[in-house]
Design an enzyme around this catalytic site. Structure first.
Site, PDB file in Angstrom:
ATOM      1  CB  CYS A 185      43.755  36.953  42.369  1.00 26.65           C
ATOM      2  SG  CYS A 185      43.269  38.659  42.496  1.00 26.65           S
ATOM      3  CB  CYS A 191      48.805  41.607  42.220  1.00 28.85           C
ATOM      4  SG  CYS A 191      47.241  41.171  43.012  1.00 28.85           S
TER       5      CYS A 191
END
Ligand code: FAD
Length: 450
Positions: A393, A212
């Protein structure tokens, strides 16, 4: 197909009674991670097999793979190996670190998601021997396999930052949401104390591949917002240290973040990699192209270097050369997730040495592809399933707002709802996705239903 999709959404959000809220959540979930929820494999005809499939790692990828395999195969032996009893919903760590959720929100039991009939060995794999088609556990047990799925995630390497130690998280102005639920909660306390007083906040990301890659940016935005809300932004300086010359790997997103940082008075340094930290003096030392640079801080958000777990990094499965060899990522084909040299081995999730990913959203799209190829092998068929690098994201830009950035290997933006949810707009619905819809969809993924 549409009907099946609605059943899946109903299953994920059945407990939400307010119909309007439920509708938003369902829309969000469908959009989450490009989810366009695919029907799980339960409806497909099962393939009979006596094969032994070993899955290494019972996190997001391992559980999703074991669930899908067990629904598609009849008679196969599936062994899942992982010592971790707690299941950690890592996308929620950012929310815990921002004071939006308590740590309990991200903790559940691995046992809850082990599909019936799958054997779970509560130990770690110490060695992988793909030439001998076996793995050896830390307890010394040798386990032969016909097929291997590696989903061992990645290893956080705090010790590669001189002076840094995991026990410092939450102390001396040091935070790190990556470490654990407890670490994320301690980080919230440290960040909140900073937001009460102001001072100098230092943010960064490592120079390695990382999971991430949006989280370092999200946490910078969130800290800025807490300072603003407490009326202390004027008393604070916020500095973001990018490891290279960009803020995000997708150019258009990088530029958008640069503009938002500029609007919010967040200063950016490029080509700064954290090398050491002196908690007593509150000084962080960064490597730069021109030598080292010291930065003093009142609060620092440390994100450690990351690499493949030792069992993979020390095995023949790693890339042999090129950018991913040192960090030990698995040499898999980026479209099929099949190992380049060992065709009965697949790698999914963070461990995969592919150009994009390392998110739960990538896991969502990788696992069905890898499993389809594996099952096709068993059935003596071929599959044309292809993973095109989809990842997403939900880039939080303040409390209550996020940009749902979805992209592929080619840096194309691939929005799930073109014309409805604009990827580069700070939207409430994208915040809802991150804070409310992502988790039920993630849990459905673990169960092989999304
Ligand atoms: C702060 C943070 C924010 C994030 N935000 C998002 C987000 O907003 N959206 C998103 O999609 N993703 C996000 N992610 C990333 C996402 O959580 C991961 O990409 C995902 O969990 C990867 O799944 P995995 O199965 O590869 O690894 P994991 O889920 O980490 O599981 C790996 C498992 O392998 C086990 N293991 C390791 N070594 C061995 C061994 N030798 N033997 C046996 N088992 C082993 C571990 O115990 C672990 O259970 C975030 C992650 C973090 C930390």
């Amino acid at each position: 197909m549409k009907k099946e999709r609605n059943i899946l959404l109903d299953e994920a959000f059945g407990s939400v009674s307010d119909p309007r809220r439920r509708a938003v959540l369902m829309l969000s979930a469908a959009g989450l991670a490009g989810v366009a929820l695919k029907p799980g494999p339960a409806t497909a005809e099962k393939v009979r097999s006596q094969a032994h499939i070993v899955v290494v790692g019972a996190g997001a990828g391992g559980l999703a793979a074991a669930s899908r395999l067990s629904s598609l195969l009849d008679g196969a032996k599936i062994t899942l190996i992982d010592a971790r009893k707690r299941h950690l919903y890592q996308p929620g760590f950012t929310l815990v670190g921002a004071g939006v959720k308590q740590k309990e929100y991200v903790i559940s039991e691995t046992a809850e998601y082990i599909p019936a009939g799958v054997e779970w060995l509560e130990t770690r794999v110490a060695e992988i021997d793909p030439d001998g088609n076996k793995v050896v556990t830390e307890t010394g047990q040798s386990i032969a396999y016909d097929f291997l799925v590696v989903a061992a995630g990645l290893q956080l390497e705090y010790s590669l930052i001189e002076g840094m130690d995991e026990s410092l998280i939450g102390k001396e102005g040091i935070g790190s949401i990556y470490h654990s639920p407890e670490g994320a909660q301690a980080t919230w306390q440290a960040m909140s104390a900073f937001a009460d007083k102001g001072g100098r906040g230092i943010f960064l990301r490592p120079a390695t591949e990382m999971k991430c890659a949006g989280a370092p940016l999200k946490y910078t935005f969130l800290t800025d917002d807490h300072l603003v809300r407490r009326g202390n932004r004027g008393k604070a300086e916020i500095v973001y240290n990018a490891n290279n010359k960009v803020l995000f790997s997708v150019p258009i997103v990088s530029e958008k973040v640069r503009m938002l940082f500029r609007e919010r008075g967040i200063r950016v340094n490029y080509e700064r990699v954290l090398q050491s930290i002196d908690p007593g003096r509150r000084i962080a030392t960064f490597r730069t192209p021109d030598g080292t640079e010291e930065q003093d801080y009142d609060f620092i958000h440390v994100i450690p270097p990351m690499r493949a777990p030792d069992a993979v990094r020390n095995s023949p499965l790693r890339w042999q050369d090129g950018a991913w060899a040192d960090e030990g990522w698995m040499e898999v084909d980026k479209g099929t997730l099949r190992h380049a040299r060992y065709p009965n081995v697949f790698g999914v999730g963070d461990i995969a040495g592919v150009p994009k990913g390392k998110t739960a959203a990538s896991v969502k799209w990788q696992v069905p592809v890898a499993v389809e190829h594996l099952v096709a092998d068993i059935a003596g068929k071929t599959s044309d399933a292809l993973y095109e690098g989809y990842t997403s994201c939900p880039l939080i830009t303040r409390l209550g707002r996020a940009m749902l950035v979805e992209f592929d290997y080619e840096n194309n933006l691939v929005p799930s709802f073109p014309g409805v949810i604009a990827p580069l707009e700070e939207l409430w619905v994208s915040w809802v996705m991150k804070t409310m819809a992502l988790k039920p969809t993630y849990i459905s993924m673990l169960r092989g239903r999304a």
